[in-house]
Design a protein around this motif. Structure first.
Motif, short mmCIF file in Angstrom:
data_model
loop_
_atom_site.label_atom_id
_atom_site.label_comp_id
_atom_site.label_asym_id
_atom_site.label_seq_id
_atom_site.Cartn_x
_atom_site.Cartn_y
_atom_site.Cartn_z
N THR A 240 2.99 12.59 14.51
CA THR A 240 2.08 12.45 15.84
C THR A 240 1.20 10.78 14.97
OG1 THR A 240 0.68 14.41 15.39
CG2 THR A 240 1.97 14.88 16.63
N LEU A 241 0.48 11.73 14.30
CA LEU A 241 -0.06 10.22 13.60
C LEU A 241 0.64 9.14 13.36
CD1 LEU A 241 -2.57 11.93 11.21
CD2 LEU A 241 -3.05 11.55 13.39
N LEU A 242 1.51 8.67 13.04
CA LEU A 242 2.61 7.93 12.37
C LEU A 242 3.48 7.61 13.50
CD1 LEU A 242 3.55 9.51 9.22
CD2 LEU A 242 1.76 8.15 10.04
N GLN A 243 3.26 8.43 15.41
CA GLN A 243 4.43 7.01 16.25
C GLN A 243 3.94 6.37 16.35
OE1 GLN A 243 3.90 10.31 19.28
NE2 GLN A 243 1.76 9.93 19.25
N SER A 297 7.30 11.54 -0.33
CA SER A 297 8.65 12.44 0.43
C SER A 297 8.50 11.46 1.92
CB SER A 297 9.18 13.81 -0.40
OG SER A 297 9.59 14.44 -0.01
N GLY A 298 9.95 12.00 1.81
CA GLY A 298 9.82 11.88 4.21
C GLY A 298 8.83 10.97 4.63
N ILE A 299 8.63 11.80 5.51
CA ILE A 299 7.75 10.09 6.22
C ILE A 299 6.42 9.82 5.29
CG2 ILE A 299 8.04 11.57 8.63
CD1 ILE A 299 4.79 12.65 8.55
N LEU A 300 6.09 10.21 4.24
CA LEU A 300 5.23 10.02 4.04
C LEU A 300 4.71 8.37 2.56
CD1 LEU A 300 3.79 12.84 1.36
CD2 LEU A 300 2.74 11.97 3.44
N HIS A 301 6.96 8.16 2.97
CA HIS A 301 7.43 7.18 2.76
C HIS A 301 6.85 6.31 3.24
CE1 HIS A 301 9.68 7.36 -1.31
NE2 HIS A 301 10.11 8.84 -0.18
N ARG A 302 6.48 6.19 4.26
CA ARG A 302 5.63 5.22 5.40
C ARG A 302 4.17 4.79 4.75
NH1 ARG A 302 10.32 5.13 6.61
NH2 ARG A 302 11.53 5.64 8.59
N CYS A 523 8.99 -8.68 7.12
CA CYS A 523 8.89 -8.06 7.99
C CYS A 523 9.03 -6.62 7.94
CB CYS A 523 8.40 -8.44 9.23
SG CYS A 523 7.52 -9.65 9.94
N GLU A 524 8.89 -5.44 7.41
CA GLU A 524 9.50 -4.30 7.66
C GLU A 524 10.65 -3.75 6.63
OE1 GLU A 524 10.88 -2.97 11.25
OE2 GLU A 524 8.99 -3.59 12.72
N THR A 525 10.00 -4.61 5.32
CA THR A 525 11.34 -5.10 4.51
C THR A 525 11.07 -3.45 3.50
OG1 THR A 525 10.08 -5.77 2.68
CG2 THR A 525 11.27 -7.22 3.94
N GLY A 526 10.05 -2.36 3.97
CA GLY A 526 10.25 -1.49 2.98
C GLY A 526 10.86 0.18 3.92
N LEU A 527 11.04 -0.40 5.18
CA LEU A 527 11.50 0.31 5.67
C LEU A 527 12.74 0.58 5.57
CD1 LEU A 527 9.91 -0.14 9.51
CD2 LEU A 527 9.10 1.07 7.45
N GLY A 528 13.66 2.22 6.39
CA GLY A 528 14.94 2.53 6.26
C GLY A 528 14.94 3.89 7.01
#
Length: 617
Positions: A240-243, A297-302, A523-528
């Protein structure tokens, strides 16, 4: 227990039958309150599963290995759930060893094979044949679904699997490279003021399977007799904090969590909540600690951990030196790289419209591997339908080129219409050494897993662009090169030419084994896609597979001006310190990057403007 040992003797301890039996009996002991016996059996289960997986590394392809490892996910979830509920003398150590072994196992297995194959004559030929097969497969996977040759794809996939299994069996030294790393070995690498934190994510089991996804931390320090298991939070609490905040715009709310100066956060209460959920439970174990090696791990990658706010208006970076790693086993087996030159290739100031000048066909044969992508029906709500020219990127690469030349680097600058996909794919071909530094200032893109998107928002898979709806996450992430707008808008790409949309899958087929640093100033190159133990499937993974040691990449859309300032500041601090008249000590990449972000922070920039970029080893 006696009957279990007899069963192990007759069936063989290193077998799936014995492993499954162990799981059942350990579960029974847990449910009947015999936690010490359960603790012992879960730890034994962990060891046996790792031994079987280790053996599988020598005869399974990466795709087959991924499916094989999935069979043990439920075992690992049960083990972590038991540690979450009861702890135990052996189970906490087993959990840490499991994390060291499984986290990124496919990535590291691929990297090991590559490094060994390139140094072994017999394996090299098989490896080169495999790479050629994978390039042809990439070309087919990049085509619209109705144009791809499904029979040819199946044939190539089968051939690639066969070659990969053959390679793993003949590559000299492979068995040594894939050895298990134990938590005691990691502890030996730590100094007195250092600590390691392995974050883990797992499906929570109590007496039966639940829908809850939990997070915990496995913490290790030099003086501890065993790792410490610290329970953290349920995933939905942090989610909910990262949405994304879609009510007002399409930018993620994540940057606003870090805003402490100059910008009012959208959700002020999230500031303390993020710290309370993630870090506060660790505080009592971190007295006297200065440097922390951690693996998310998981959403902590964000998240950029450095920018997480603490009490008093400070951030974690004010208190700790945080070093992010794919796995902390890298402290024992670091990424091997041979710096062969002082070369730098920079891409920036790219013209995304098609060049009307005659095309140079000199390098078509070696670079023609991307195939066509189909972009006619792209959902371009985030980008306005076309990619705009980035003025700041030209200023950025021009300024960086001067800094690099002053430091004695040999630079090659690709701008305007010369910053093509063909030029990029020339890097490292024909056994040429890749540059020490690769800096790319452009647009990046990432599309989420289509299976997680409402079916109402999707049109037929036959008409959707392949980079958006592909099951392969490495095709849904990439960089825009010169002329990329034409393909992005659905225009036909001339036969024999690249389309200007460089996918992560294509990058993963390159050889960047001599590249110390890749900077993705985009932009956003760390996402996946985040996939279990394997972490983020996207550009991050692609450049790691290609062989790069350090990556600097972004988690959200950072303003052009602040990006340029951060990058030039970083290079100055890294490369100009040596030989300074003040006798300033040369900084490492990690130290220089941290110092650059700290300088922007001290200048009054809010974290949204400096914390979007992360450095990963």
């Amino acid at each position: 227990m006696t009957s279990l040992r007899i069963f192990g003797t007759t069936q063989g301890r290193i077998s799936s039958n014995y492993s499954t039996t162990l799981q059942y009996i350990a579960n029974l002991y847990k449910q009947t309150g015999q936690t010490e016996l359960a603790d012992s059996l879960y730890a034994e289960l962990s060891d046996i599963n790792k031994l079987m997986a280790e053996n599988a590394l020598t005869y399974l392809s990466e795709q087959e290995l991924g499916k094989y490892i999935d069979l043990y996910v439920i075992h690992n979830d049960l083990i972590l759930s038991f540690a979450f509920q009861h702890g135990g003398k052996r189970i906490q150590s087993a959990c840490f060893d499991n994390s060291l072994f499984y986290k990124g196992i496919l990535l590291y297995a691929s990297d090991w094979i590559k490094q060994i194959a390139l140094s072994d004559t017999l394996a090299r030929n098989t490896y080169l044949e495999l790479r050629n097969c994978q390039r042809m497969l990439a070309a087919q996977l990049s085509k619209p679904i109705e144009e791809a040759d499904s029979q040819f794809v199946a044939k190539l996939t089968q051939k690639a699997n066969t070659l990969e299994k053959a390679l793993s069996s003949i590559a000299t030294g492979y068995s040594e490279q894939k050895k298990q790393v134990r938590w005691q070995e990691v502890r030996q690498e730590l100094k007195s003021n250092e600590a390691v934190v392995e974050f883990v994510r797992f499906r929570y089991h109590r007496n039966s399977l639940t829908d809850s996804i939990m997070y915990a931390a496995l913490l290790l320090q030099p003086g501890t007799s065993q790792p410490v298991f610290v329970a953290l939070f349920e995933e939905k609490e942090a989610a909910t904090l990262l949405q994304r905040n879609t009510a007002t715009d399409n930018s993620p709310t994540v940057p606003n969590l870090y805003a402490s100066r100059g910008v009012k956060p959208l959700h002020a209460h999230n500031l303390s909540n993020l710290y309370d959920l993630l870090w506060k439970p660790l505080e009592t174990h971190l007295n006297g600690v200065k440097r922390i090696y951690f693996s998310p791990s998981g959403i902590l990658h964000r998240l950029n951990f450095n920018a997480i706010p603490t009490a008093g208006g400070n951030t974690l970076s004010d208190r700790f030196e945080l070093v992010e790693m794919g796995s902390t086993r890298q402290l024992v087996i670091p990424t091997q790289i041979k710096i062969a030159n002082n070369d730098v290739i920079l891409f920036g100031g790219i013209q995304f419209e098609k060049d009307s000048a005659p095309q140079n066909t000199e390098h078509l044969l070696v670079s023609q591997s991307g195939g066509e992508l189909y972009f006619e029906l792209v959902d371009s709500t985030l980008r306005g339908g076309t990619w705009n020219y980035l003025v700041g990127t030209e200023q950025e690469v021009n300024a960086i080129e001067k800094i690099l030349q002053t430091a004695g680097m040999k630079t090659t600058l690709k701008k305007g219409y010369t910053a093509t996909e063909e030029a990029f794919k020339q890097i490292g071909v024909n056994n040429a050494a890749s540059p020490r530094i690769l800096h790319i200032a452009t647009h990046g893109f990432f599309f989420p897993d289509p299976k997680k998107i409402s079916q109402q928002s999707l049109v037929s898979n036959q008409t959707e662009p392949v980079f958006k709806i592909s099951d392969h996450p490495m095709l849904r992430s990439g960089l825009i090169m010169s002329g990329g707008n034409a393909a992005w808008q659905g225009k036909q790409t001339p036969e024999g030419r690249e389309d200007g949309v460089l996918t992560a899958y294509e990058i993963s087929q390159m050889n960047l084994s001599n590249t110390e640093l890749v900077v993705l100033s985009a932009c956003e190159t760390g996402l996946g896609d985040i996939q279990g133990n394997e972490g983020v499937y996207g550009l991050q993974r692609a450049f790691k597979i290609a062989g790069a040691k350090y990556l600097i990449m972004s988690l959200w859309q950072v303003p052009d001006k602040q990006t340029s300032l951060l990058m030039t500041t970083f290079y100055k601090k890294w490369l100009e310190a040596e030989g300074s008249p003040t006798g300033e000590k040369k900084l490492s990449i990690l130290e220089a990057f941290r110092a650059a972000q700290k300088e922007l922070q001290d200048l009054g920039f809010d974290p949204y403007q400096w914390a979007g970029f992360v450095l990963i080893e």
